[in-house]
Design an enzyme around this catalytic site. Structure first.
Site, PDB file in Angstrom:
ATOM      1  N   LYS A 120       0.827  -1.211   0.000  1.00  0.00           N
ATOM      2  CA  LYS A 120       0.000   0.000   0.000  1.00  0.00           C
ATOM      3  C   LYS A 120       0.864   1.264   0.000  1.00  0.00           C
ATOM      4  O   LYS A 120       0.668   2.167  -0.810  1.00  0.00           O
ATOM      5  CB  LYS A 120      -0.925   0.017   1.235  1.00  0.00           C
ATOM      6  CG  LYS A 120      -1.818  -1.211   1.370  1.00  0.00           C
ATOM      7  CD  LYS A 120      -2.692  -1.153   2.619  1.00  0.00           C
ATOM      8  CE  LYS A 120      -1.944  -1.135   3.937  1.00  0.00           C
ATOM      9  NZ  LYS A 120      -1.242  -2.398   4.275  1.00  0.00           N
ATOM     10  N   ARG A 148      -9.961   0.902   8.514  1.00  0.00           N
ATOM     11  CA  ARG A 148      -9.546  -0.455   8.866  1.00  0.00           C
ATOM     12  C   ARG A 148     -10.654  -1.210   9.593  1.00  0.00           C
ATOM     13  O   ARG A 148     -10.456  -2.367   9.969  1.00  0.00           O
ATOM     14  CB  ARG A 148      -8.336  -0.367   9.779  1.00  0.00           C
ATOM     15  CG  ARG A 148      -7.028  -0.851   9.151  1.00  0.00           C
ATOM     16  CD  ARG A 148      -5.964  -0.731  10.216  1.00  0.00           C
ATOM     17  NE  ARG A 148      -4.714  -1.373   9.900  1.00  0.00           N
ATOM     18  CZ  ARG A 148      -3.669  -0.764   9.345  1.00  0.00           C
ATOM     19  NH1 ARG A 148      -3.750   0.487   8.983  1.00  0.00           N
ATOM     20  NH2 ARG A 148      -2.545  -1.423   9.166  1.00  0.00           N
ATOM     21  N   ARG A 189      11.654  -5.166   5.279  1.00  0.00           N
ATOM     22  CA  ARG A 189      11.284  -3.754   5.065  1.00  0.00           C
ATOM     23  C   ARG A 189      12.092  -2.823   5.953  1.00  0.00           C
ATOM     24  O   ARG A 189      12.271  -3.079   7.135  1.00  0.00           O
ATOM     25  CB  ARG A 189       9.790  -3.600   5.366  1.00  0.00           C
ATOM     26  CG  ARG A 189       9.350  -2.141   5.512  1.00  0.00           C
ATOM     27  CD  ARG A 189       7.877  -1.982   5.343  1.00  0.00           C
ATOM     28  NE  ARG A 189       7.074  -2.476   6.463  1.00  0.00           N
ATOM     29  CZ  ARG A 189       5.742  -2.453   6.470  1.00  0.00           C
ATOM     30  NH1 ARG A 189       5.073  -1.987   5.442  1.00  0.00           N
ATOM     31  NH2 ARG A 189       5.076  -2.913   7.502  1.00  0.00           N
ATOM     32  N   ARG A 198      10.667  -0.801  11.710  1.00  0.00           N
ATOM     33  CA  ARG A 198       9.567  -0.618  12.660  1.00  0.00           C
ATOM     34  C   ARG A 198       9.600  -1.682  13.738  1.00  0.00           C
ATOM     35  O   ARG A 198       9.837  -2.844  13.445  1.00  0.00           O
ATOM     36  CB  ARG A 198       8.235  -0.679  11.904  1.00  0.00           C
ATOM     37  CG  ARG A 198       7.915   0.604  11.169  1.00  0.00           C
ATOM     38  CD  ARG A 198       6.807   0.435  10.165  1.00  0.00           C
ATOM     39  NE  ARG A 198       5.652  -0.281  10.689  1.00  0.00           N
ATOM     40  CZ  ARG A 198       4.538  -0.472  10.008  1.00  0.00           C
ATOM     41  NH1 ARG A 198       4.424  -0.019   8.774  1.00  0.00           N
ATOM     42  NH2 ARG A 198       3.533  -1.121  10.543  1.00  0.00           N
ATOM     43  N   ARG A 239      -1.051  -8.969  13.435  1.00  0.00           N
ATOM     44  CA  ARG A 239      -1.617  -7.938  12.547  1.00  0.00           C
ATOM     45  C   ARG A 239      -2.437  -8.584  11.436  1.00  0.00           C
ATOM     46  O   ARG A 239      -3.441  -8.027  10.987  1.00  0.00           O
ATOM     47  CB  ARG A 239      -0.500  -7.060  11.980  1.00  0.00           C
ATOM     48  CG  ARG A 239       0.036  -6.097  13.046  1.00  0.00           C
ATOM     49  CD  ARG A 239       1.465  -5.643  12.785  1.00  0.00           C
ATOM     50  NE  ARG A 239       1.616  -4.908  11.550  1.00  0.00           N
ATOM     51  CZ  ARG A 239       2.783  -4.747  10.920  1.00  0.00           C
ATOM     52  NH1 ARG A 239       3.884  -5.290  11.404  1.00  0.00           N
ATOM     53  NH2 ARG A 239       2.835  -4.044   9.812  1.00  0.00           N
TER      54      ARG A 239
HETATM   55  P1  ADP Z   1       0.949  -1.663   7.573  1.00  0.00           P
HETATM   56  O1  ADP Z   1       1.586  -0.683   6.628  1.00  0.00           O
HETATM   57  O2  ADP Z   1       1.892  -2.754   7.927  1.00  0.00           O
HETATM   58  O3  ADP Z   1      -0.361  -2.167   7.085  1.00  0.00           O
HETATM   59  P2  ADP Z   1       0.360   0.632   9.233  1.00  0.00           P
HETATM   60  O4  ADP Z   1       1.586   1.451   9.217  1.00  0.00           O
HETATM   61  O5  ADP Z   1      -0.739   1.049   8.350  1.00  0.00           O
HETATM   62  O6  ADP Z   1       0.724  -0.901   8.948  1.00  0.00           O
HETATM   63  O7  ADP Z   1      -0.209   0.536  10.713  1.00  0.00           O
HETATM   64  C1  ADP Z   1       0.610   0.213  11.815  1.00  0.00           C
HETATM   65  C2  ADP Z   1      -0.241   0.085  13.061  1.00  0.00           C
HETATM   66  O8  ADP Z   1      -0.898   1.338  13.341  1.00  0.00           O
HETATM   67  C3  ADP Z   1      -1.389  -0.933  12.966  1.00  0.00           C
HETATM   68  O9  ADP Z   1      -0.967  -2.245  13.281  1.00  0.00           O
HETATM   69  C4  ADP Z   1      -2.383  -0.368  14.006  1.00  0.00           C
HETATM   70  O10 ADP Z   1      -1.969  -0.688  15.336  1.00  0.00           O
HETATM   71  C5  ADP Z   1      -2.220   1.145  13.826  1.00  0.00           C
HETATM   72  N1  ADP Z   1      -3.184   1.710  12.848  1.00  0.00           N
HETATM   73  C6  ADP Z   1      -2.878   2.315  11.663  1.00  0.00           C
HETATM   74  N2  ADP Z   1      -4.000   2.712  11.024  1.00  0.00           N
HETATM   75  C7  ADP Z   1      -5.049   2.344  11.817  1.00  0.00           C
HETATM   76  C8  ADP Z   1      -6.472   2.441  11.707  1.00  0.00           C
HETATM   77  N3  ADP Z   1      -7.062   3.014  10.643  1.00  0.00           N
HETATM   78  N4  ADP Z   1      -7.208   1.934  12.738  1.00  0.00           N
HETATM   79  C9  ADP Z   1      -6.654   1.380  13.820  1.00  0.00           C
HETATM   80  N5  ADP Z   1      -5.330   1.234  13.989  1.00  0.00           N
HETATM   81  C10 ADP Z   1      -4.519   1.712  12.996  1.00  0.00           C
HETATM   82  P1  ADP Z   2       2.219  -1.855   3.252  1.00  0.00           P
HETATM   83  O1  ADP Z   2       2.236  -0.349   3.207  1.00  0.00           O
HETATM   84  O2  ADP Z   2       1.023  -2.449   2.579  1.00  0.00           O
HETATM   85  O3  ADP Z   2       2.390  -2.391   4.646  1.00  0.00           O
HETATM   86  P2  ADP Z   2       4.805  -1.653   1.874  1.00  0.00           P
HETATM   87  O4  ADP Z   2       4.469  -0.802   0.701  1.00  0.00           O
HETATM   88  O5  ADP Z   2       5.553  -1.012   2.999  1.00  0.00           O
HETATM   89  O6  ADP Z   2       3.478  -2.401   2.425  1.00  0.00           O
HETATM   90  O7  ADP Z   2       5.623  -2.924   1.345  1.00  0.00           O
HETATM   91  C1  ADP Z   2       6.178  -3.884   2.260  1.00  0.00           C
HETATM   92  C2  ADP Z   2       7.592  -4.270   1.806  1.00  0.00           C
HETATM   93  O8  ADP Z   2       7.513  -5.027   0.599  1.00  0.00           O
HETATM   94  C3  ADP Z   2       8.494  -3.073   1.501  1.00  0.00           C
HETATM   95  O9  ADP Z   2       9.808  -3.355   1.953  1.00  0.00           O
HETATM   96  C4  ADP Z   2       8.426  -2.921  -0.014  1.00  0.00           C
HETATM   97  O10 ADP Z   2       9.659  -2.410  -0.539  1.00  0.00           O
HETATM   98  C5  ADP Z   2       8.175  -4.361  -0.483  1.00  0.00           C
HETATM   99  N1  ADP Z   2       7.259  -4.434  -1.639  1.00  0.00           N
HETATM  100  C6  ADP Z   2       6.193  -3.641  -1.915  1.00  0.00           C
HETATM  101  N2  ADP Z   2       5.567  -4.016  -3.060  1.00  0.00           N
HETATM  102  C7  ADP Z   2       6.257  -5.096  -3.539  1.00  0.00           C
HETATM  103  C8  ADP Z   2       6.111  -5.944  -4.695  1.00  0.00           C
HETATM  104  N3  ADP Z   2       5.113  -5.768  -5.585  1.00  0.00           N
HETATM  105  N4  ADP Z   2       7.009  -6.947  -4.832  1.00  0.00           N
HETATM  106  C9  ADP Z   2       8.011  -7.148  -3.911  1.00  0.00           C
HETATM  107  N5  ADP Z   2       8.199  -6.383  -2.813  1.00  0.00           N
HETATM  108  C10 ADP Z   2       7.334  -5.364  -2.617  1.00  0.00           C
END
Ligand code: ADP
Ligand code: ADP
Ligand code: ZN
Length: 222
Positions: free
Chosen positions: A13, A88, A127, A161, A172
């Site tokens: 994302k 979410r 990551r 992180r 998660r």
């Molecule tokens: P990821 O990129 O791995 O999906 P995020 O950076 O979006 O994770 O979120 C990290 C953490 O922040 C989540 O595990 C949750 O604890 C909190 N968080 C982020 N967005 C929300 C939301 N919309 N509602 C509730 N908790 C959230």
């Molecule tokens: P999210 O925001 O959904 O938690 P990220 O965009 O941070 O996910 O991506 C998670 C990890 O995977 C990062 O280290 C990123 O560089 C890698 N990544 C993202 N998209 C791809 C893809 N299409 N193929 C391989 N690795 C990816």
């Protein structure tokens, strides 16, 4: 353009939102980043959120809805936004509807990045991000062009992180399945859902998203 990117942790994302934000002049809004900034600043929200985030659970709807409500009112969101990590839960999705409607805006698409759960642990454990500008990387899939130097800002410090470890990732994923996946039928009822293959290489995922955007009538500014 107002879109939502949905997918489990590590689906891509943030990666896609960063690419699209420049091309479509839309603001990337990542609630995870906003919460981490609150934690770093030691605000009351940050103090409350930290333990919940470290445990891989969701922070309360009340906090998130208030946080997003004030963010959407800021002028840099007026041209459009790419929501990453919000909504979410179903109550968050309902609140978003009200917030958008109150300001005469609507959603163009809800884009779901479909991924294989086994691959997520590898994605997340590899990551890391630039400590200075936040640019995201992956040890094997997307390393900086020059080892140890950020492509974007030239910085040489990186961070990982605290919740990006195998144990917390599994929790998660449970939160995603139980609390976030139910927003998809909610949006499907409004014909907004587009499911894409998030396992494809990054540039192919970007192309697939751009196809959806063309389909719903959003053109990239020249
Ligand atoms: P990821 O990129 O791995 O999906 P995020 O950076 O979006 O994770 O979120 C990290 C953490 O922040 C989540 O595990 C949750 O604890 C909190 N968080 C982020 N967005 C929300 C939301 N919309 N509602 C509730 N908790 C959230
Ligand atoms: P999210 O925001 O959904 O938690 P990220 O965009 O941070 O996910 O991506 C998670 C990890 O995977 C990062 O280290 C990123 O560089 C890698 N990544 C993202 N998209 C791809 C893809 N299409 N193929 C391989 N690795 C990816
Ligand atoms: Zn950087």
């Amino acid at each position: 353009m107002n879109i939502i990117l949905v997918g489990p942790p590590g689906a891509g994302k943030g990666t896609q939102a960063n690419i699209l934000e420049d091309r479509y002049h839309a603001k990337h809004i990542a609630t995870g980043d906003m919460l981490r900034a609150e934690v770093a600043a030691g605000t009351p929200i940050g103090l409350e959120a930290k333990a919940v985030m470290d445990a891989g659970q969701l922070v309360s709807d009340g906090i998130l809805i208030r946080m997003l409500g004030s963010r959407l009112g800021q002028p840099d969101c007026a041209h459009g936004m790419i929501l990453d990590g919000f909504p979410r839960t179903v109550p968050q999705a309902e609140a978003l509807n009200d917030l958008l409607a109150a300001s005469g805006r609507h959603l163009d698409a809800v884009i779901v990045l479909d991924v294989d759960e086994e691959a997520l642990v590898e994605r997340i454990s590899g990551r890391f991000a630039c400590a200075k500008c936040g640019a995201g990387y992956h040890r094997s899939f997307h390393p900086p062009t020059q080892n140890g130097i950020c492509d974007k800002c030239g910085g040489n410090e990186f961070s990982q992180r605290p919740d990006d470890n195998a144990d917390v990732v599994r929790r998660r994923l449970v939160a995603y399945r139980e609390q976030t996946a139910p927003i998809l039928p909610y949006y499907a009822g409004r014909n907004l859902v587009y499911k894409l293959d998030g396992m494809a290489p990054m540039d192919e995922v970007t192309k697939a998203i751009e196809n959806v955007l063309r389909q719903v009538g959003v053109a990239a500014p020249a």
